[in-house]
Design a protein around this motif. Structure first.
Motif, PDB file in Angstrom:
ATOM      1  N   TYR A 228       0.718  -1.206   0.115  1.00 34.42           N
ATOM      2  CA  TYR A 228       0.085   0.040  -0.009  1.00 34.42           C
ATOM      3  C   TYR A 228       0.722   1.349  -0.141  1.00 34.42           C
ATOM      4  N   ILE A 229       2.188   1.169   0.534  1.00 32.04           N
ATOM      5  CA  ILE A 229       3.081   2.323   0.539  1.00 32.04           C
ATOM      6  C   ILE A 229       3.958   2.460  -0.695  1.00 32.04           C
ATOM      7  N   GLY A 230       3.746   1.195  -1.453  1.00 32.50           N
ATOM      8  CA  GLY A 230       4.465   1.130  -2.785  1.00 32.50           C
ATOM      9  C   GLY A 230       5.878   0.466  -2.764  1.00 32.50           C
TER      10      GLY A 230
ATOM     11  N   ASN B 229      -1.849   2.870  -4.853  1.00 28.14           N
ATOM     12  CA  ASN B 229      -0.342   3.502  -4.233  1.00 28.14           C
ATOM     13  C   ASN B 229       0.627   4.425  -4.952  1.00 28.14           C
ATOM     14  N   MET B 230      -0.169   4.629  -6.124  1.00 28.54           N
ATOM     15  CA  MET B 230       0.555   5.814  -6.919  1.00 28.54           C
ATOM     16  C   MET B 230       1.566   5.088  -7.945  1.00 28.54           C
ATOM     17  N   TYR B 231       1.480   3.830  -8.067  1.00 30.73           N
ATOM     18  CA  TYR B 231       2.238   2.898  -9.013  1.00 30.73           C
ATOM     19  C   TYR B 231       1.715   3.407 -10.575  1.00 30.73           C
TER      20      TYR B 231
ATOM     21  N   LEU C   5       6.468   5.647  -1.541  1.00 34.18           N
ATOM     22  CA  LEU C   5       6.339   7.130  -1.198  1.00 34.18           C
ATOM     23  C   LEU C   5       7.578   7.844  -0.838  1.00 34.18           C
ATOM     24  N   THR C   6       8.591   7.160  -0.309  1.00 32.71           N
ATOM     25  CA  THR C   6       9.620   7.915  -0.045  1.00 32.71           C
ATOM     26  C   THR C   6      10.471   8.402  -1.221  1.00 32.71           C
TER      27      THR C   6
ATOM     28  N   ARG D 136       6.233  17.842  -0.292  1.00 34.36           N
ATOM     29  CA  ARG D 136       5.080  17.884   0.398  1.00 34.36           C
ATOM     30  C   ARG D 136       3.979  18.444  -0.410  1.00 34.36           C
ATOM     31  N   LYS D 137       4.305  19.586  -1.429  1.00 26.40           N
ATOM     32  CA  LYS D 137       3.226  20.077  -2.420  1.00 26.40           C
ATOM     33  C   LYS D 137       2.810  18.963  -3.273  1.00 26.40           C
ATOM     34  N   VAL D 138       3.760  18.253  -3.621  1.00 27.95           N
ATOM     35  CA  VAL D 138       3.323  17.138  -4.547  1.00 27.95           C
ATOM     36  C   VAL D 138       2.312  16.130  -3.816  1.00 27.95           C
ATOM     37  N   MET D 139       2.602  15.864  -2.635  1.00 26.46           N
ATOM     38  CA  MET D 139       1.943  14.797  -2.026  1.00 26.46           C
ATOM     39  C   MET D 139       0.465  15.047  -1.676  1.00 26.46           C
ATOM     40  N   GLN D 140       0.280  16.386  -1.787  1.00 25.76           N
ATOM     41  CA  GLN D 140      -0.990  16.997  -1.248  1.00 25.76           C
ATOM     42  C   GLN D 140      -2.199  16.832  -2.423  1.00 25.76           C
TER      43      GLN D 140
END
Length: 194
Positions: free
Chosen positions: A2-4, A144-146, A178-179, A190-194
């Motif tokens: 789930y976190i990729g 998970n943004m894959y 995500l890392t 942080r901007k990208v992740m929002q």
């Protein structure tokens, strides 16, 4: 998953499987090594042809050959069987490793998203695809943004080979989750992740 963090997930699965079901693990490992050796030249031939057609069409690339992890093979072979542990080995003997459509894959990494789609066109010009096995995770990323393009093609001698086409940044995210955003986006993560 789930976190990729796919690479970490695969390593943990294989390590756990090796200790929880050592007989099955060793049996699959031996079969996998044998089938890898039998198909090594075929995969290198595909890699060479795809690298060249992409370079000839001005698409810088890097291609890696990957084999499914042992626990992933076990899960695929066990699908459809509702058997207890005592029957695992018997069930697996009836299934063939070579029937797994994504046992082998070529991971093609390019610079730009546009090159992913252009690359797909050239891969399909060399090798006939199985239409039902095409997935566009660039337009429709996983939760998970894959992101990647997946296509399964008939390689030399009719061998099924999955091809994954993605950018180098997409590959970082697929491997480290995500890392990877913090590495890719530096101070703007942080901007990208929002």
């Amino acid at each position: 998953y789930y976190i990729g963090a796919y690479r970490i997930k695969s390593e943990l699965e294989d390590l756990s499987f090796r200790y929880l079901k050592p007989d099955i693990y060793m049996s699959l490992l031996e079969k996998n090594k044998k089938i890898e050796e039998e198909n090594k030249n075929l995969l290198l031939e595909m890699k060479y042809k795809i690298e060249n057609i992409l370079k000839d069409n001005n698409i810088p690339n890097e291609i890696k050959v990957r084999t499914k992890n042992i626990y992933g093979i076990y899960r695929k072979m066990k699908k459809g069987f509702a058997l207890d542990e005592m029957h695992d080995l018997v069930a697996l003997k009836g299934e063939k490793l070579s029937d797994i459509h994504d046992l082998f894959s070529l991971k093609i990494m390019v610079d730009e998203i546009n090159d992913c789609y252009r690359g797909l066109r050239y891969v399909h010009s060399l090798y006939h695809p199985i239409n039902s096995k095409f997935k566009d995770y660039i337009c429709n990323p996983k939760t998970n943004m894959y992101s990647s393009l997946h296509t399964t093609v008939f390689g030399p001698e009719g061998r099924l080979v999955q091809t994954q086409i993605r950018t180098f940044d997409m590959d970082k995210i697929a491997s480290f989750g995500l890392t990877a955003y913090f590495d890719i986006n530096k101070g703007d993560a942080r901007k990208v992740m929002q």
